[in-house]
Design a protein around this motif. Structure first.
Motif, short mmCIF file in Angstrom:
data_model
loop_
_atom_site.label_atom_id
_atom_site.label_comp_id
_atom_site.label_asym_id
_atom_site.label_seq_id
_atom_site.Cartn_x
_atom_site.Cartn_y
_atom_site.Cartn_z
N ASN A 192 17.56 22.87 15.37
CA ASN A 192 16.66 22.11 15.13
C ASN A 192 16.09 22.29 13.66
O ASN A 192 15.20 21.41 13.12
CB ASN A 192 15.41 22.14 16.11
N ARG A 193 16.47 23.19 13.00
CA ARG A 193 16.00 23.68 11.59
C ARG A 193 16.96 23.06 10.62
O ARG A 193 18.07 22.53 11.06
CB ARG A 193 16.04 25.15 11.42
N ARG A 194 16.53 23.02 9.53
CA ARG A 194 17.24 22.50 8.43
C ARG A 194 18.51 23.55 8.10
O ARG A 194 18.27 24.51 7.11
CB ARG A 194 16.83 22.12 7.30
N LEU A 195 19.76 23.57 8.59
CA LEU A 195 20.87 24.43 8.46
C LEU A 195 21.94 23.66 7.57
O LEU A 195 22.08 22.42 7.63
CB LEU A 195 21.12 25.16 9.56
N VAL B 254 24.87 21.54 9.77
CA VAL B 254 23.86 21.65 11.08
C VAL B 254 24.67 20.89 12.02
O VAL B 254 24.78 21.20 13.36
CB VAL B 254 22.49 21.15 10.89
N GLN C 125 12.29 17.52 19.28
CA GLN C 125 12.27 16.45 18.51
C GLN C 125 11.19 15.60 18.99
O GLN C 125 10.93 14.86 17.80
CB GLN C 125 13.63 15.92 18.00
#
Length: 311
Positions: free
Chosen positions: A97-100, A103, A180
């Protein structure tokens, strides 16, 4: 010009629900009734010489030590696998769910194992755990360690746990959708009030997604209690008679049922085992549903409207 709303006749409702109703009757209700009737006989699956025995199969089941031992073993297996599965799915969802970077690729990689057929997955892991040529033992020997018999007691139980936890991607997708859906305003308000990341996750995020966590838990329990293919294929034997060589650690309840049906040809007794198991799973599910109000947060109040106080 906009089309006016018109009321459909009752026949339309029955027409739309007929496919589901017919499927439920033919594929669920009738097999349940037939299975119960078979459980009252000594039917062996093929011979026309069978007779009505009443509740004799159920009485025998109450004193069957192997069946009770398998049931206890299955409950312990579910108690271990389900929490690990739910926690693992939630952990993967939090990471994804993080900005990777890439992703989307990571989501695909984690989700792919969940779409692999069960039989293919079990056979693949059987090759991985092979004592002579499996990649795990090859790696151990390369490190100067001894090979491990992964598919024999007692380590075969942990091999089964690994196989069950491999497909966390399906649960990850559901958990990701739940994360989300949490309003960011609530988390931001908690941070403004001085809460740390762990406190926000524990006291804001988790309560907001607790219905999804409970859904994952209760469906996981139902699935774990019915595991059959994985322990059956994680053996060194093949064919229907291979069920007799399943290690003791992996002799779950459904393995005992499978043996009664296809090895001992006791369809009546096997049907009795399934009916008792069905009632046990149904009762456990109802108990879990009744306890949801103590740890599951619903945005809409599920309690009935309070009655007006008597004057």
């Amino acid at each position: 010009m906009a089309r006016k709303w018109t009321r459909y006749p009752k026949k339309a409702f029955y027409a739309f629900t007929a496919p589901w109703a017919i499927g439920f009757i033919l594929l669920t209700a009738l097999p349940l009734v037939y299975g119960f009737l078979v459980s009252l006989t000594n039917f062996d699956g093929s011979s026309p010489r069978w007779k009505w025995v009443g509740l004799r199969n159920y009485v025998e089941l109450m004193s069957d030590g192997d069946a009770w031992a398998a049931l206890v073993r299955t409950l312990g297996f579910a108690a271990l696998v389900v929490p690990l599965s739910v926690a693992g799915s939630l952990g993967l969802a939090v990471i994804i769910n993080r900005r990777l970077i890439a992703v989307g690729l990571w989501r695909t990689v984690f989700f792919l194992p969940s779409v692999v057929p069960v039989v293919a997955m079990a056979i693949m892991w059987k090759l991985v755990f092979n004592k002579d040529a499996g990649i795990l033992n090859v790696t151990l020997r390369a490190l100067g360690l001894d090979s491990v018999g992964w598919l024999v007691d007692p380590t075969v139980f942990w091999a089964l746990v690994v196989v069950m936890l491999w497909g966390l991607g399906g649960g990850m997708v559901i958990m990701l959708a739940a994360l989300q859906g949490v309003p960011p305003e609530l988390e931001e308000a908690a941070i403004v009030d001085g809460a740390g990341k762990w406190s926000v996750f524990r006291h804001v995020t988790v309560p907001m997604i607790s219905p999804i966590i409970f859904f994952q838990g209760i469906t996981g329990v139902i699935v774990a209690l019915q595991v059959l293919v994985q322990p059956l294929l994680l053996t060194n034997a093949t064919g229907l008679t291979g069920v007799g060589t399943v290690p003791q650690s992996n002799r779950l309840y459904m393995i005992e049922v499978y043996q009664e049906f296809f090895l001992n040809n006791r369809f009546g007794y096997g049907s009795a085992m399934l009916w008792v198991y069905f009632l046990a799973i149904l009762g456990l599910t109802l108990v879990l549903l009744k306890t949801t109000r103590s740890f599951v947060y619903y945005e809409v109040d599920t309690d009935p409207a309070p009655k007006e106080a008597a004057r």
